[in-house]
Scaffold this active site. Structure first.
Site, PDB file in Angstrom:
ATOM      1  N   SER A   1       0.844  -1.195   0.000  1.00  0.00           N
ATOM      2  CA  SER A   1       0.000   0.000   0.000  1.00  0.00           C
ATOM      3  C   SER A   1       0.876   1.240   0.000  1.00  0.00           C
ATOM      4  CB  SER A   1      -0.922  -0.005   1.223  1.00  0.00           C
ATOM      5  OG  SER A   1      -1.588   1.233   1.330  1.00  0.00           O
TER       6      SER A   1
ATOM      7  N   GLY B   1      -0.515   4.334   0.226  1.00  0.00           N
ATOM      8  CA  GLY B   1      -1.394   5.393   0.713  1.00  0.00           C
ATOM      9  C   GLY B   1      -2.225   5.986  -0.407  1.00  0.00           C
ATOM     10  N   ALA B   2      -2.267   7.308  -0.482  1.00  0.00           N
ATOM     11  CA  ALA B   2      -3.081   7.993  -1.485  1.00  0.00           C
ATOM     12  C   ALA B   2      -2.590   7.735  -2.904  1.00  0.00           C
ATOM     13  CB  ALA B   2      -3.081   9.492  -1.205  1.00  0.00           C
TER      14      ALA B   2
ATOM     15  N   GLY C   1      -1.795   4.769  -4.230  1.00  0.00           N
ATOM     16  CA  GLY C   1      -2.263   3.512  -4.799  1.00  0.00           C
ATOM     17  C   GLY C   1      -1.617   2.298  -4.174  1.00  0.00           C
TER      18      GLY C   1
ATOM     19  N   GLY D   1      -6.604  -0.404   4.907  1.00  0.00           N
ATOM     20  CA  GLY D   1      -5.678  -1.427   4.448  1.00  0.00           C
ATOM     21  C   GLY D   1      -6.227  -2.829   4.638  1.00  0.00           C
ATOM     22  N   ASP D   2      -6.978  -3.020   5.709  1.00  0.00           N
ATOM     23  CA  ASP D   2      -7.595  -4.325   5.969  1.00  0.00           C
ATOM     24  C   ASP D   2      -8.680  -4.613   4.931  1.00  0.00           C
ATOM     25  OD1 ASP D   2      -6.000  -4.227   8.285  1.00  0.00           O
ATOM     26  OD2 ASP D   2      -7.595  -3.186   9.360  1.00  0.00           O
TER      27      ASP D   2
END
Length: 318
Positions: free
Chosen positions: A220, A222-223, A225, A251-252
């Site tokens: 991940s 974050g913003a 992608g 994230g889960d």
């Protein structure tokens, strides 16, 4: 069926406030209470998507009983392992601009017998599992080798392992060749012991984890992608997001979408991105349903933007 393992679950309370002001009396505009912990959230997201899931977790005291009750209300099967300590309670304060302040309790210390009981419960329920998702930090009493031991037993039983943890626990488990690991960019930086400032640097870090044993890496950013690095290829996915309301459990939700879509290839990455994007637009740790998803807003490509600077670069301090 997707089986989740949450060694340090929690009872999560989320409050939305106009602004967080230190030392002031604040009135929440909205509040909610949810069962928490990374594996618990994966189960909640899998169930919200209409798939069967079983949550294996140690539970103790009144908060533990409430976690089991809340999970049952969401239609999630629970395999509780009783422990003498009390399940932790966490607090999150969300502001309108998406800023989230979290206070996480330590949680109980598990005994050697409780640790073994948790491993035994996973083995006992793994026969019907297409995936076993092992998620979150380890509570006191469980050493960093615990996830490695779980992965070894699960692979002996023929199950596939998805691992979402960090630090020594992640590094120790790599030798057991987990089928997929899901670090965020900060956890990637910690694992390779250097800062990550571009998508290309994150990609190289993910490739290093593959070199250490991970069969696939779902990272991940974050913003910016997500990256998927696997034998089947390397892909980059991102989605449009109108407004971030809460990133708790996003994230889960991504991992749940990935596993529910088969856990491999660009199609599973697209599902992961769609679930994560939907989750950040919902309050607290609410998990997205199929109606919340926007598949048309997701782009997945094998053309990786290597020079793209990360919106939130990951620093690393030795």
């Amino acid at each position: 069926m997707i089986l989740t393992v949450t060694p340090n679950p929690s009872l999560d309370r989320t409050y939305e406030v106009p602004a967080l002001m230190r030392g002031e009396v604040l009135r929440a505009t909205c509040d909610r209470m949810d069962p928490g912990g990374k594996g618990v959230n994966v189960s909640r997201a899998v169930a919200a998507a209409g798939h069967r899931t079983l949550a294996v977790l140690p539970l103790g005291g009144a908060p533990g009983a409430l976690v089991a009750e809340l999970l049952g209300a969401e239609g999630i099967e629970v395999a509780p392992v009783p422990v003498t300590g009390q399940t932790r309670s966490n607090i999150a304060v969300a502001e309108p601009d998406g800023t989230l302040t979290k206070i996480n309790a330590t949680g109980p210390e598990l005994t050697a017998a409780e640790s073994e009981a948790l491993l035994t419960a996973v083995r006992a329920h793994s026969a019907d599992a297409s995936w076993i998702a092992c998620c979150g930090s380890l509570p006191r009493g469980l050493g960093p080798q615990w996830y490695a031991a779980l992965a070894a037993r699960a692979h002996e039983a023929g199950a596939r392992i998805a691992l979402d943890t960090s630090g020594p626990s992640l590094l120790a488990a790599l030798r057991e060749r987990p089928d997929v690991v899901k670090p965020n960019v900060e956890e990637l930086a910690e694992a390779v012991e250097r800062p990550l400032k571009t998508v290309g640097q994150a990609l190289r870090a993910a490739e290093e984890l593959r070199g250490r044993g991970a069969r696939a890496v779902l990272a991940s950013l974050g913003a910016d992608g997500q990256l998927l690095v696997a034998d089947s290829g390397t892909y980059f996915g991102h989605a449009r997001v109108e407004a971030v309301r809460s990133n708790v459990g996003a994230g889960d939700a991504s991992l749940a979408g990935f596993l529910a879509a088969g856990g491999e290839g660009p199609g599973a990455l697209a599902a992961a991105v769609a679930h994560g994007a939907a989750a950040v637009q919902l309050p607290g740790s609410v998990m997205p349903t199929p109606d919340d998803l926007d598949p048309a807003g997701v782009t997945v490509t094998a053309d990786i933007p290597l020079d793209r600077v990360l919106t939130q670069p990951a620093e690393y301090a030795r």
